[in-house]
Write a protein that holds these residues in place. Structure first.
Motif, PDB file in Angstrom:
ATOM      1  N   ARG A 143       0.864  -1.165   0.000  1.00  0.00           N
ATOM      2  CA  ARG A 143       0.000   0.000   0.000  1.00  0.00           C
ATOM      3  C   ARG A 143       0.905   1.220   0.000  1.00  0.00           C
ATOM      4  O   ARG A 143       1.712   1.413   0.904  1.00  0.00           O
ATOM      5  CB  ARG A 143      -0.916   0.002   1.229  1.00  0.00           C
ATOM      6  CG  ARG A 143      -2.044  -1.012   1.145  1.00  0.00           C
ATOM      7  CD  ARG A 143      -3.083  -0.590   0.125  1.00  0.00           C
ATOM      8  NE  ARG A 143      -4.126  -1.613  -0.066  1.00  0.00           N
ATOM      9  CZ  ARG A 143      -5.098  -1.492  -0.956  1.00  0.00           C
ATOM     10  NH1 ARG A 143      -5.172  -0.415  -1.724  1.00  0.00           N
ATOM     11  NH2 ARG A 143      -5.999  -2.440  -1.083  1.00  0.00           N
ATOM     12  N   VAL A 144       0.759   2.027  -1.033  1.00  0.00           N
ATOM     13  CA  VAL A 144       1.679   3.143  -1.270  1.00  0.00           C
ATOM     14  C   VAL A 144       0.946   4.471  -1.137  1.00  0.00           C
ATOM     15  O   VAL A 144      -0.154   4.646  -1.676  1.00  0.00           O
ATOM     16  CB  VAL A 144       2.313   3.027  -2.671  1.00  0.00           C
ATOM     17  CG1 VAL A 144       3.103   4.284  -3.026  1.00  0.00           C
ATOM     18  CG2 VAL A 144       3.212   1.796  -2.747  1.00  0.00           C
ATOM     19  N   SER A 145       1.564   5.404  -0.422  1.00  0.00           N
ATOM     20  CA  SER A 145       1.028   6.765  -0.289  1.00  0.00           C
ATOM     21  C   SER A 145       2.182   7.748  -0.349  1.00  0.00           C
ATOM     22  O   SER A 145       3.317   7.429   0.036  1.00  0.00           O
ATOM     23  CB  SER A 145       0.285   6.942   1.046  1.00  0.00           C
ATOM     24  OG  SER A 145      -0.837   6.088   1.130  1.00  0.00           O
ATOM     25  N   GLY A 146       1.896   8.950  -0.838  1.00  0.00           N
ATOM     26  CA  GLY A 146       2.925   9.974  -0.847  1.00  0.00           C
ATOM     27  C   GLY A 146       2.619  11.109  -1.794  1.00  0.00           C
ATOM     28  O   GLY A 146       1.574  11.138  -2.464  1.00  0.00           O
ATOM     29  N   ARG A 147       3.538  12.059  -1.811  1.00  0.00           N
ATOM     30  CA  ARG A 147       3.510  13.197  -2.732  1.00  0.00           C
ATOM     31  C   ARG A 147       4.873  13.248  -3.402  1.00  0.00           C
ATOM     32  O   ARG A 147       5.897  13.303  -2.727  1.00  0.00           O
ATOM     33  CB  ARG A 147       3.248  14.509  -1.991  1.00  0.00           C
ATOM     34  CG  ARG A 147       1.862  14.615  -1.356  1.00  0.00           C
ATOM     35  CD  ARG A 147       1.788  15.849  -0.454  1.00  0.00           C
ATOM     36  NE  ARG A 147       2.079  17.077  -1.202  1.00  0.00           N
ATOM     37  CZ  ARG A 147       1.154  17.806  -1.838  1.00  0.00           C
ATOM     38  NH1 ARG A 147      -0.122  17.432  -1.789  1.00  0.00           N
ATOM     39  NH2 ARG A 147       1.481  18.888  -2.490  1.00  0.00           N
ATOM     40  N   TRP A 148       4.880  13.238  -4.730  1.00  0.00           N
ATOM     41  CA  TRP A 148       6.139  13.150  -5.460  1.00  0.00           C
ATOM     42  C   TRP A 148       6.287  14.348  -6.398  1.00  0.00           C
ATOM     43  O   TRP A 148       5.403  14.621  -7.224  1.00  0.00           O
ATOM     44  CB  TRP A 148       6.181  11.863  -6.277  1.00  0.00           C
ATOM     45  CG  TRP A 148       6.210  10.624  -5.447  1.00  0.00           C
ATOM     46  CD1 TRP A 148       7.305   9.951  -4.995  1.00  0.00           C
ATOM     47  CD2 TRP A 148       5.068   9.878  -4.967  1.00  0.00           C
ATOM     48  NE1 TRP A 148       6.934   8.848  -4.271  1.00  0.00           N
ATOM     49  CE2 TRP A 148       5.569   8.774  -4.237  1.00  0.00           C
ATOM     50  CE3 TRP A 148       3.682  10.044  -5.083  1.00  0.00           C
ATOM     51  CZ2 TRP A 148       4.734   7.845  -3.637  1.00  0.00           C
ATOM     52  CZ3 TRP A 148       2.858   9.123  -4.469  1.00  0.00           C
ATOM     53  CH2 TRP A 148       3.378   8.029  -3.754  1.00  0.00           C
ATOM     54  N   THR A 149       7.404  15.033  -6.275  1.00  0.00           N
ATOM     55  CA  THR A 149       7.673  16.199  -7.112  1.00  0.00           C
ATOM     56  C   THR A 149       9.180  16.382  -7.235  1.00  0.00           C
ATOM     57  O   THR A 149       9.913  16.001  -6.301  1.00  0.00           O
ATOM     58  CB  THR A 149       7.006  17.448  -6.498  1.00  0.00           C
ATOM     59  OG1 THR A 149       7.071  18.533  -7.413  1.00  0.00           O
ATOM     60  CG2 THR A 149       7.697  17.884  -5.209  1.00  0.00           C
ATOM     61  N   PRO A 150       9.663  16.909  -8.357  1.00  0.00           N
ATOM     62  CA  PRO A 150       8.951  17.324  -9.565  1.00  0.00           C
ATOM     63  C   PRO A 150       8.805  16.157 -10.538  1.00  0.00           C
ATOM     64  O   PRO A 150       9.778  15.485 -10.842  1.00  0.00           O
ATOM     65  CB  PRO A 150       9.862  18.411 -10.142  1.00  0.00           C
ATOM     66  CG  PRO A 150      11.249  18.004  -9.708  1.00  0.00           C
ATOM     67  CD  PRO A 150      11.091  17.295  -8.389  1.00  0.00           C
ATOM     68  N   ALA A 151       7.615  15.940 -11.029  1.00  0.00           N
ATOM     69  CA  ALA A 151       7.311  14.808 -11.904  1.00  0.00           C
ATOM     70  C   ALA A 151       7.315  15.270 -13.367  1.00  0.00           C
ATOM     71  O   ALA A 151       6.262  15.457 -13.984  1.00  0.00           O
ATOM     72  CB  ALA A 151       5.968  14.194 -11.536  1.00  0.00           C
ATOM     73  N   SER A 152       8.502  15.458 -13.908  1.00  0.00           N
ATOM     74  CA  SER A 152       8.628  15.927 -15.294  1.00  0.00           C
ATOM     75  C   SER A 152       7.946  14.964 -16.254  1.00  0.00           C
ATOM     76  O   SER A 152       8.159  13.754 -16.191  1.00  0.00           O
ATOM     77  CB  SER A 152      10.103  16.068 -15.667  1.00  0.00           C
ATOM     78  OG  SER A 152      10.759  16.995 -14.836  1.00  0.00           O
ATOM     79  N   GLY A 153       7.135  15.509 -17.131  1.00  0.00           N
ATOM     80  CA  GLY A 153       6.481  14.701 -18.155  1.00  0.00           C
ATOM     81  C   GLY A 153       5.187  14.046 -17.737  1.00  0.00           C
ATOM     82  O   GLY A 153       4.579  13.315 -18.528  1.00  0.00           O
ATOM     83  N   CYS A 154       4.735  14.307 -16.501  1.00  0.00           N
ATOM     84  CA  CYS A 154       3.533  13.608 -16.027  1.00  0.00           C
ATOM     85  C   CYS A 154       2.296  13.955 -16.851  1.00  0.00           C
ATOM     86  O   CYS A 154       1.358  13.160 -16.923  1.00  0.00           O
ATOM     87  CB  CYS A 154       3.304  13.876 -14.542  1.00  0.00           C
ATOM     88  SG  CYS A 154       2.983  15.602 -14.100  1.00  0.00           S
ATOM     89  N   ALA A 155       2.284  15.124 -17.478  1.00  0.00           N
ATOM     90  CA  ALA A 155       1.128  15.517 -18.291  1.00  0.00           C
ATOM     91  C   ALA A 155       1.009  14.679 -19.562  1.00  0.00           C
ATOM     92  O   ALA A 155      -0.044  14.678 -20.207  1.00  0.00           O
ATOM     93  CB  ALA A 155       1.228  16.999 -18.650  1.00  0.00           C
ATOM     94  N   HIS A 156       2.080  13.975 -19.920  1.00  0.00           N
ATOM     95  CA  HIS A 156       2.102  13.224 -21.177  1.00  0.00           C
ATOM     96  C   HIS A 156       2.348  11.736 -20.946  1.00  0.00           C
ATOM     97  O   HIS A 156       2.690  11.013 -21.878  1.00  0.00           O
ATOM     98  CB  HIS A 156       3.194  13.785 -22.087  1.00  0.00           C
ATOM     99  CG  HIS A 156       3.170  15.272 -22.213  1.00  0.00           C
ATOM    100  ND1 HIS A 156       2.233  15.946 -22.978  1.00  0.00           N
ATOM    101  CD2 HIS A 156       3.950  16.232 -21.642  1.00  0.00           C
ATOM    102  CE1 HIS A 156       2.447  17.253 -22.881  1.00  0.00           C
ATOM    103  NE2 HIS A 156       3.476  17.449 -22.083  1.00  0.00           N
TER     104      HIS A 156
END
Length: 404
Positions: A143-156
């Protein structure tokens, strides 16, 4: 110490394919550069750029041939991302990072690779390998939780690689890992409000209590030491050293930005006078001539350092011999040095062109902002890289960072 800028075992067919792919990238420069200002202002690489790159195979450089990918090498990725980065830093950055994340997928077990590409061979992968989330073991996975940044390319992207910690596994190779998660299971928060590399849309990914099956987890300590989960050990590309690859893929777009800045100086200087001097053409002024020489030499030096790192990485992959700590330390030093030299080249050009460099209509200001931001990525930190390398030269190893 030997200095090699070409992996000696690269075949003629691989070199020919590399040249062809660079030609494809070059052919897209008018489109990409024409969209560069809009990319920056919209804080997003347009779909037009992404589609054009995909259509000519430039997102499949690191994808296994088993799924229709080109499965090239890191010198090829370096040169393609440099070529795209010349036209637009943000588009070059995504070209490199989306390909790099495809390479990460190629390290996972076969079942995880099938999850991503078996039914959708065109799937793209974004990612943040920094362990910003947690993974709690449950039956069949985590079970995975978190906030990950910067996620380059996530929009594509269709999938994301995310760094996690496993509190239950402290002190073991599984304490830190990367997991594969479908993008529809994640929330994207618009947080990428920056002055450089704006178009990468490197926003924040959020996941809460996501189930990740066990086969979609890969130990990072194992990866750092070259122990990969892929069963396809005859595929040379996926034997490359993990940390040097992670650093190298960030340099290509910056080499392109430095080359673009030098070319802008060479193009503009003959048509402009040197303010408050008797020179009607900057090209006749020793001040500008020296600036051009220094900037061009720095851009070349950055490329040579990056090429040496790429040659070392590709040679290790081709031979199947995992490089020793000292060799990996030099590779990290080379990538950090390449970023610094490229940044200095752009700085010299901007100084030579004066305050006009920072007019909104001048592409130099965007190039300057992009390289100032991109070259400061944590993996490229030149001081950390220098400390690691300097210590290794004296036989001191493993005291600065596990990421070598």
């Amino acid at each position: 110490m030997s200095i090699t800028t070409h992996a000696p075992r690269t075949t003629d067919s691989a070199r020919a394919l590399r040249a062809e792919l660079v030609e494809r990238a070059t052919a897209l420069r008018p489109l990409v550069s024409g969209n560069a200002e809009g990319t920056d202002r919209a804080r997003m690489v347009p779909a037009e750029n992404i589609d054009a790159l995909a259509q000519v195979g430039l997102f499949s450089l690191m994808q296994p041939a088993r799924y229709g990918g080109l499965q090239t090498d890191f010198r090829t990725l370096l040169e393609v991302s440099r070529t795209v980065g010349y036209a637009c830093g943000s588009t070059g950055w995504l070209t490199s990072l989306l390909n790099a994340n495809a390479w990460f997928v190629g390290l996972f077990p076969a079942r995880a690779q099938d999850d991503v590409w078996a039914d959708h061979p065109g799937a793209r992968v974004a990612g943040v390998v920094t362990p910003m989330g947690t993974a709690e073991p449950v039956e069949g996975g985590y079970r995975v939780s978190g906030r990950w940044t910067p996620a380059s390319g996530c929009a594509h992207a269709d999938w994301a690689i995310l760094g996690v910690k496993r509190p239950d596994a402290d002190g073991t190779a599984d304490a830190v890992g990367i997991v594969l998660v479908p993008m529809p299971e994640l929330t994207v928060q618009d947080t990428w409000f920056v002055t450089g590399m704006r178009g990468t849309a490197s926003n924040t990914l959020i996941g809460n209590d996501l189930f990740v099956p066990a086969h979609r987890f890969h130990s990072v300590p194992d990866a750092v030491e070259g122990r990969y989960a892929t069963p396809f050990t005859d595929e040379a590309l996926y034997r490359a050293p993990f940390v040097p690859v992670t650093a190298l893929v960030l340099t290509g777009p910056q080499l392109g930005l430095a080359a673009a800045a030098v070319d802008i100086l060479l193009d503009k200087a003959p048509q402009r006078g040197l303010t408050l001097t008797s020179y009607s053409s900057q090209a006749q002024a020793p001040t500008i001539q020296l600036a051009a020489a220094h900037a061009a030499s720095l851009a070349d030096s950055a490329q040579l350092h990056a090429h040496r790192a790429a040659a070392d990485i590709d040679d290790a992959a081709q031979t199947g011999l995992f490089p020793a700590y000292d060799a990996r330390a030099r590779m990290r030093m080379d990538t950090g040095r390449a970023a610094v030299l490229a940044r200095k080249a752009v700085d010299i050009v901007c100084s030579a062109q004066g305050a006009s460099s920072f007019g909104e209509s001048n592409p130099l200001q965007r190039i300057w902002r992009d390289i100032e931001a991109g070259s400061r990525h944590a993996v490229l930190n030149p001081d950390v890289a220098a400390e690691i390398y300097g210590k290794s030269l004296f036989g001191i190893r493993g005291t600065v960072s596990a990421l070598v």
